[in-house]
Design a protein around this motif. Structure first.
Motif, PDB file in Angstrom:
ATOM      1  N   VAL A 230      15.702  42.180  46.228  1.00  0.00           N
ATOM      2  CA  VAL A 230      16.659  42.878  47.075  1.00  0.00           C
ATOM      3  C   VAL A 230      17.946  43.160  46.318  1.00  0.00           C
ATOM      4  CG1 VAL A 230      18.034  42.699  49.172  1.00  0.00           C
ATOM      5  CG2 VAL A 230      15.678  41.868  49.152  1.00  0.00           C
ATOM      6  N   VAL A 231      18.413  42.191  45.520  1.00  0.00           N
ATOM      7  CA  VAL A 231      19.663  42.332  44.777  1.00  0.00           C
ATOM      8  C   VAL A 231      19.352  42.876  43.400  1.00  0.00           C
ATOM      9  CG1 VAL A 231      21.679  41.149  43.889  1.00  0.00           C
ATOM     10  CG2 VAL A 231      20.669  40.419  46.051  1.00  0.00           C
ATOM     11  N   ASN A 232      19.862  44.047  43.100  1.00  0.00           N
ATOM     12  CA  ASN A 232      19.648  44.639  41.787  1.00  0.00           C
ATOM     13  C   ASN A 232      20.641  44.057  40.795  1.00  0.00           C
ATOM     14  OD1 ASN A 232      17.627  46.376  42.740  1.00  0.00           O
ATOM     15  ND2 ASN A 232      19.161  47.840  43.462  1.00  0.00           N
ATOM     16  N   SER A 233      20.201  43.846  39.585  1.00  0.00           N
ATOM     17  CA  SER A 233      21.094  43.344  38.551  1.00  0.00           C
ATOM     18  C   SER A 233      21.554  44.512  37.701  1.00  0.00           C
ATOM     19  CB  SER A 233      20.369  42.313  37.674  1.00  0.00           C
ATOM     20  OG  SER A 233      19.233  42.892  37.067  1.00  0.00           O
ATOM     21  N   TYR A 234      22.840  44.518  37.387  1.00  0.00           N
ATOM     22  CA  TYR A 234      23.417  45.584  36.590  1.00  0.00           C
ATOM     23  C   TYR A 234      24.027  44.986  35.328  1.00  0.00           C
ATOM     24  CZ  TYR A 234      23.050  48.235  40.913  1.00  0.00           C
ATOM     25  OH  TYR A 234      22.587  48.843  42.047  1.00  0.00           O
ATOM     26  N   PRO A 235      23.909  45.674  34.228  1.00  0.00           N
ATOM     27  CA  PRO A 235      24.497  45.147  32.991  1.00  0.00           C
ATOM     28  C   PRO A 235      26.011  45.119  33.099  1.00  0.00           C
ATOM     29  CG  PRO A 235      23.741  47.410  32.681  1.00  0.00           C
ATOM     30  CD  PRO A 235      23.226  46.967  34.025  1.00  0.00           C
ATOM     31  N   VAL A 236      26.625  44.070  32.589  1.00  0.00           N
ATOM     32  CA  VAL A 236      28.072  43.912  32.612  1.00  0.00           C
ATOM     33  C   VAL A 236      28.602  44.182  31.225  1.00  0.00           C
ATOM     34  CG1 VAL A 236      29.971  42.339  33.041  1.00  0.00           C
ATOM     35  CG2 VAL A 236      27.920  42.218  34.453  1.00  0.00           C
ATOM     36  N   SER A 237      29.478  45.128  31.144  1.00  0.00           N
ATOM     37  CA  SER A 237      30.054  45.481  29.850  1.00  0.00           C
ATOM     38  C   SER A 237      31.257  44.604  29.569  1.00  0.00           C
ATOM     39  CB  SER A 237      30.464  46.959  29.849  1.00  0.00           C
ATOM     40  OG  SER A 237      31.133  47.288  28.651  1.00  0.00           O
ATOM     41  N   ASN A 238      31.318  44.087  28.347  1.00  0.00           N
ATOM     42  CA  ASN A 238      32.445  43.251  27.948  1.00  0.00           C
ATOM     43  C   ASN A 238      33.518  44.043  27.231  1.00  0.00           C
ATOM     44  OD1 ASN A 238      31.272  40.864  28.924  1.00  0.00           O
ATOM     45  ND2 ASN A 238      30.029  40.648  27.069  1.00  0.00           N
ATOM     46  N   SER A 239      33.259  45.307  26.995  1.00  0.00           N
ATOM     47  CA  SER A 239      34.225  46.122  26.276  1.00  0.00           C
ATOM     48  C   SER A 239      35.375  46.527  27.179  1.00  0.00           C
ATOM     49  CB  SER A 239      33.544  47.381  25.727  1.00  0.00           C
ATOM     50  OG  SER A 239      33.000  48.144  26.788  1.00  0.00           O
ATOM     51  N   SER A 240      36.555  46.610  26.593  1.00  0.00           N
ATOM     52  CA  SER A 240      37.741  46.991  27.359  1.00  0.00           C
ATOM     53  C   SER A 240      37.699  48.477  27.665  1.00  0.00           C
ATOM     54  CB  SER A 240      39.004  46.649  26.567  1.00  0.00           C
ATOM     55  OG  SER A 240      39.088  45.262  26.364  1.00  0.00           O
ATOM     56  N   SER A 241      38.336  48.846  28.750  1.00  0.00           N
ATOM     57  CA  SER A 241      38.375  50.252  29.152  1.00  0.00           C
ATOM     58  C   SER A 241      39.786  50.598  29.564  1.00  0.00           C
ATOM     59  CB  SER A 241      37.410  50.500  30.315  1.00  0.00           C
ATOM     60  OG  SER A 241      37.605  51.792  30.828  1.00  0.00           O
ATOM     61  N   SER A 242      40.203  51.798  29.267  1.00  0.00           N
ATOM     62  CA  SER A 242      41.544  52.233  29.638  1.00  0.00           C
ATOM     63  C   SER A 242      41.585  52.790  31.048  1.00  0.00           C
ATOM     64  CB  SER A 242      42.037  53.308  28.655  1.00  0.00           C
ATOM     65  OG  SER A 242      41.160  54.414  28.680  1.00  0.00           O
ATOM     66  N   SER A 243      40.437  52.888  31.687  1.00  0.00           N
ATOM     67  CA  SER A 243      40.383  53.431  33.041  1.00  0.00           C
ATOM     68  C   SER A 243      40.492  52.310  34.052  1.00  0.00           C
ATOM     69  CB  SER A 243      39.072  54.190  33.243  1.00  0.00           C
ATOM     70  OG  SER A 243      38.989  54.675  34.560  1.00  0.00           O
ATOM     71  N   THR A 244      41.524  52.356  34.902  1.00  0.00           N
ATOM     72  CA  THR A 244      41.774  51.272  35.850  1.00  0.00           C
ATOM     73  C   THR A 244      40.777  51.234  36.985  1.00  0.00           C
ATOM     74  OG1 THR A 244      43.321  52.711  37.037  1.00  0.00           O
ATOM     75  CG2 THR A 244      44.244  51.253  35.364  1.00  0.00           C
ATOM     76  N   ASP A 245      39.939  52.301  37.140  1.00  0.00           N
ATOM     77  CA  ASP A 245      38.988  52.284  38.236  1.00  0.00           C
ATOM     78  C   ASP A 245      37.670  51.616  37.843  1.00  0.00           C
ATOM     79  OD1 ASP A 245      37.783  55.739  37.990  1.00  0.00           O
ATOM     80  OD2 ASP A 245      38.026  54.154  36.502  1.00  0.00           O
ATOM     81  N   LYS A 246      37.584  51.071  36.649  1.00  0.00           N
ATOM     82  CA  LYS A 246      36.380  50.402  36.192  1.00  0.00           C
ATOM     83  C   LYS A 246      36.546  48.892  36.130  1.00  0.00           C
ATOM     84  CE  LYS A 246      34.612  54.320  33.528  1.00  0.00           C
ATOM     85  NZ  LYS A 246      34.176  54.801  32.185  1.00  0.00           N
ATOM     86  N   CYS A 247      37.650  48.371  36.583  1.00  0.00           N
ATOM     87  CA  CYS A 247      37.835  46.927  36.586  1.00  0.00           C
ATOM     88  C   CYS A 247      38.833  46.551  37.679  1.00  0.00           C
ATOM     89  CB  CYS A 247      38.313  46.429  35.224  1.00  0.00           C
ATOM     90  SG  CYS A 247      40.033  46.789  34.859  1.00  0.00           S
ATOM     91  N   ASP A 248      38.932  45.275  37.904  1.00  0.00           N
ATOM     92  CA  ASP A 248      39.839  44.761  38.932  1.00  0.00           C
ATOM     93  C   ASP A 248      41.208  44.551  38.303  1.00  0.00           C
ATOM     94  OD1 ASP A 248      41.138  43.556  40.985  1.00  0.00           O
ATOM     95  OD2 ASP A 248      39.790  41.834  41.164  1.00  0.00           O
ATOM     96  N   VAL A 249      42.162  45.426  38.635  1.00  0.00           N
ATOM     97  CA  VAL A 249      43.494  45.328  38.030  1.00  0.00           C
ATOM     98  C   VAL A 249      44.280  44.139  38.558  1.00  0.00           C
ATOM     99  CG1 VAL A 249      43.651  47.804  37.575  1.00  0.00           C
ATOM    100  CG2 VAL A 249      44.478  46.908  39.752  1.00  0.00           C
ATOM    101  N   PHE A 250      43.762  43.488  39.618  1.00  0.00           N
ATOM    102  CA  PHE A 250      44.464  42.337  40.175  1.00  0.00           C
ATOM    103  C   PHE A 250      44.044  41.024  39.508  1.00  0.00           C
ATOM    104  CE2 PHE A 250      44.341  45.556  43.527  1.00  0.00           C
ATOM    105  CZ  PHE A 250      45.686  45.672  43.807  1.00  0.00           C
ATOM    106  N   GLU A 251      43.049  41.074  38.657  1.00  0.00           N
ATOM    107  CA  GLU A 251      42.606  39.885  37.933  1.00  0.00           C
ATOM    108  C   GLU A 251      43.045  40.008  36.481  1.00  0.00           C
ATOM    109  OE1 GLU A 251      38.527  37.382  36.807  1.00  0.00           O
ATOM    110  OE2 GLU A 251      38.425  39.245  37.976  1.00  0.00           O
ATOM    111  N   GLY A 252      43.938  39.141  36.065  1.00  0.00           N
ATOM    112  CA  GLY A 252      44.455  39.225  34.708  1.00  0.00           C
ATOM    113  C   GLY A 252      45.526  38.192  34.460  1.00  0.00           C
ATOM    114  N   ARG A 253      46.432  38.501  33.538  1.00  0.00           N
ATOM    115  CA  ARG A 253      47.517  37.566  33.211  1.00  0.00           C
ATOM    116  C   ARG A 253      48.701  38.332  32.641  1.00  0.00           C
ATOM    117  NH1 ARG A 253      47.470  36.039  27.637  1.00  0.00           N
ATOM    118  NH2 ARG A 253      45.850  37.175  26.481  1.00  0.00           N
TER     119      ARG A 253
END
Length: 274
Positions: free
Chosen positions: A73-96
């Motif tokens: 039922v739950v599909n697995s998707y590959p997680v990219s570890n590379s950084s991206s300059s696009s803020t819509d591809k990551c959670d901007v509220f998680e960081g430091r």
């Protein structure tokens, strides 16, 4: 039943092959060791063995019917570890927060809209390290603030901040940030000619060369205050109409961007005693 059997994955029955052999061997040994057994007793033994085999087959069919092979039922998707300059591809509220020597982005002492009480440099603070931090999300980078691009995006717009002193300082910071991209500083002015203080409920700054207005409305609860009910405890000094927006809310309607802040005031210590 026959339709169900036709749809069965017969690979499952391979797992039961040792059991089938054991049952048949048991029947053969029983027949060899008891040759003098009566015909009706032999018949009863065969019926018993056949019933057992049929029971195993029926249970296997039922198992495959109730628990068919289906994709997860739950599909697995590959997680990219590379950084991206696009803020819509990551959670901007998680960081430091990380140090950045190019900060701060503006000098509060050079901004006429920075309230004196919040201008640490002008008030004599010597260390500057506290102003050299920027937010770095975990899996992406936030593009550096481009004041000219932002001014062009906001051309002809009206931005409204609603809340308490926190909203007012955010309002001031945005104005000071945008003023670094304006050549003629006199083209930016408070509409009513007011000096920025915490007592004023409404302030509006106009960037005339971009036809941009940035307003602030003081409304700490966002809703209307109300009178104290009859026979209420003496400690009750005021109440709130949570079903009615502030009486100045009509002035927020035609805004292009509306920014609220009220969370600090909706706490037990602010509203009531437990």
């Amino acid at each position: 039943m026959m339709k169900l059997v036709r749809n069965v994955n017969w690979d499952w029955f391979v797992q039961f092959r040792p059991f089938y052999k054991r049952v048949l061997n048991f029947g053969n040994e029983m027949m060899k060791g008891h040759c003098k057994i009566l015909v009706f007793q032999t018949y009863n033994g065969l019926v018993a063995i056949g019933s057992l085999v049929f029971f195993v087959v029926a249970m296997s069919c039922a198992f495959l019917y109730l628990f068919p092979s289906v994709p997860p039922v739950v599909n697995s998707y590959p997680v990219s570890n590379s950084s991206s300059s696009s803020t819509d591809k990551c959670d901007v509220f998680e960081g430091r927060w990380i140090q950045d020597e190019s900060y701060p982005l503006y000098n509060a002492s050079e901004c006429p809209f920075a309230e004196i009480g919040f201008n640490c440099f002008a008030n004599g603070r010597k260390d500057r390290g506290y102003a050299k931090w920027r937010w770095k999300p975990k899996n992406c980078d936030i593009p550096r603030f481009d004041v000219r691009a932002v001014l062009e995006k906001l051309r002809g717009k009206r931005i409204v901040f609603v809340g308490d002193s926190l909203s007012r300082t955010q309002w001031e910071s945005l104005i000071c940030l945008l003023m670094t991209g304006v050549e003629d500083k006199k083209s930016v002015y408070e509409v009513n000619g007011k000096k920025i203080t915490k007592q004023i409920r409404f302030l509006s700054v106009h960037f005339s060369s971009f036809d941009l207005r940035i307003d602030f409305y003081r409304s700490v609860f966002l809703v209307q205050p109300a009178s104290v009910p009859i026979r209420s405890p003496k400690r009750v000094k005021s109440t709130l109409r949570v079903d009615k927006l502030d009486d100045i809310s009509q002035e927020w309607i035609d805004s292009d961007i509306l920014i609220f802040n009220s969370g600090h005031w909706w706490t037990p210590s602010k509203l009531f005693d437990m």
